[in-house]
Design a protein around this motif. Structure first.
Motif, short mmCIF file in Angstrom:
data_model
loop_
_atom_site.label_atom_id
_atom_site.label_comp_id
_atom_site.label_asym_id
_atom_site.label_seq_id
_atom_site.Cartn_x
_atom_site.Cartn_y
_atom_site.Cartn_z
N ILE A 1 8.11 -13.51 26.62
CA ILE A 1 6.98 -13.99 25.82
C ILE A 1 5.85 -12.97 25.90
CG2 ILE A 1 5.21 -15.79 25.61
CD1 ILE A 1 7.37 -17.79 26.52
N GLY A 2 5.28 -12.63 24.76
CA GLY A 2 4.23 -11.62 24.68
C GLY A 2 4.76 -10.23 24.33
N SER A 3 6.08 -10.06 24.38
CA SER A 3 6.69 -8.77 24.04
C SER A 3 6.87 -8.63 22.54
CB SER A 3 8.06 -8.64 24.71
OG SER A 3 7.95 -8.68 26.10
N ASN A 4 6.97 -7.42 22.09
CA ASN A 4 7.23 -7.15 20.68
C ASN A 4 8.73 -7.19 20.41
OD1 ASN A 4 4.51 -6.67 20.04
ND2 ASN A 4 4.67 -4.61 20.85
N PHE A 5 9.08 -7.51 19.18
CA PHE A 5 10.48 -7.45 18.76
C PHE A 5 10.53 -6.88 17.35
CE2 PHE A 5 9.26 -11.37 16.68
CZ PHE A 5 10.00 -11.37 15.51
N ARG A 6 11.69 -6.40 17.00
CA ARG A 6 11.95 -6.03 15.61
C ARG A 6 13.42 -6.27 15.33
NH1 ARG A 6 13.09 0.01 14.62
NH2 ARG A 6 13.56 0.75 16.69
N ILE A 7 13.72 -6.48 14.06
CA ILE A 7 15.10 -6.67 13.61
C ILE A 7 15.38 -5.60 12.59
CG2 ILE A 7 16.70 -8.23 12.44
CD1 ILE A 7 15.14 -10.54 13.73
N ILE A 8 16.50 -4.90 12.79
CA ILE A 8 16.88 -3.83 11.88
C ILE A 8 18.25 -4.12 11.29
CG2 ILE A 8 15.50 -2.07 13.04
CD1 ILE A 8 18.07 -1.07 14.39
N ASP A 9 18.48 -3.61 10.07
CA ASP A 9 19.81 -3.72 9.49
C ASP A 9 20.62 -2.51 9.95
OD1 ASP A 9 19.05 -1.54 7.87
OD2 ASP A 9 18.76 -2.77 6.09
N LEU A 10 21.87 -2.44 9.55
CA LEU A 10 22.73 -1.37 10.04
C LEU A 10 22.40 -0.01 9.45
CD1 LEU A 10 26.20 -3.07 10.48
CD2 LEU A 10 24.43 -2.62 12.16
N ARG A 11 21.50 0.03 8.47
CA ARG A 11 21.01 1.31 7.95
C ARG A 11 19.77 1.78 8.69
NH1 ARG A 11 21.82 0.60 1.44
NH2 ARG A 11 24.09 0.59 1.51
N GLY A 12 19.32 0.98 9.66
CA GLY A 12 18.16 1.36 10.45
C GLY A 12 16.83 0.93 9.87
N ARG A 13 16.85 0.15 8.78
CA ARG A 13 15.62 -0.34 8.17
C ARG A 13 15.11 -1.58 8.91
NH1 ARG A 13 17.89 -0.67 2.16
NH2 ARG A 13 19.34 -1.89 3.40
N THR A 14 13.83 -1.61 9.21
CA THR A 14 13.24 -2.78 9.85
C THR A 14 13.03 -3.87 8.81
OG1 THR A 14 12.13 -1.41 11.51
CG2 THR A 14 11.24 -3.62 11.15
N VAL A 15 13.60 -5.05 9.06
CA VAL A 15 13.46 -6.17 8.13
C VAL A 15 12.45 -7.20 8.63
CG1 VAL A 15 15.74 -5.88 7.11
CG2 VAL A 15 15.46 -7.39 9.08
N LEU A 16 12.15 -7.18 9.93
CA LEU A 16 11.19 -8.11 10.51
C LEU A 16 10.70 -7.54 11.83
CD1 LEU A 16 9.90 -11.00 10.21
CD2 LEU A 16 11.77 -11.83 11.64
#
Length: 75
Positions: free
Chosen positions: A21-36
């Protein structure tokens, strides 16, 4: 770190350890693009995936020590 259900559609949920909790996250697709990207505010939170293409994604979050944790899931 987990994302449920996998495979899923619409809204999916991320489950994390309390110390993340308090950490950053990101979600990427398999092309390396950040979606969230965002900051973890609680142990279970929703991921609005309705606009994402079907396929595999990777959620990357940081541990308390700043080390990355990876979780692959399917939308």
């Amino acid at each position: 770190l987990r994302v449920l259900p996998s495979p899923g559609s619409g809204i999916m949920y991320a489950l994390v350890q309390k110390q993340m909790i308090g950490s950053n996250f990101r979600i990427i697709d398999l092309r390396g693009r950040t979606v969230l990207r965002g900051t973890i505010a609680q142990e279970k939170f929703s991921l609005p995936t309705s606009g994402w293409a079907e396929g595999s994604y990777v959620m990357i979050a940081e541990t308390e020590g700043g080390h990355p944790v990876y979780y692959r899931f399917v939308r």
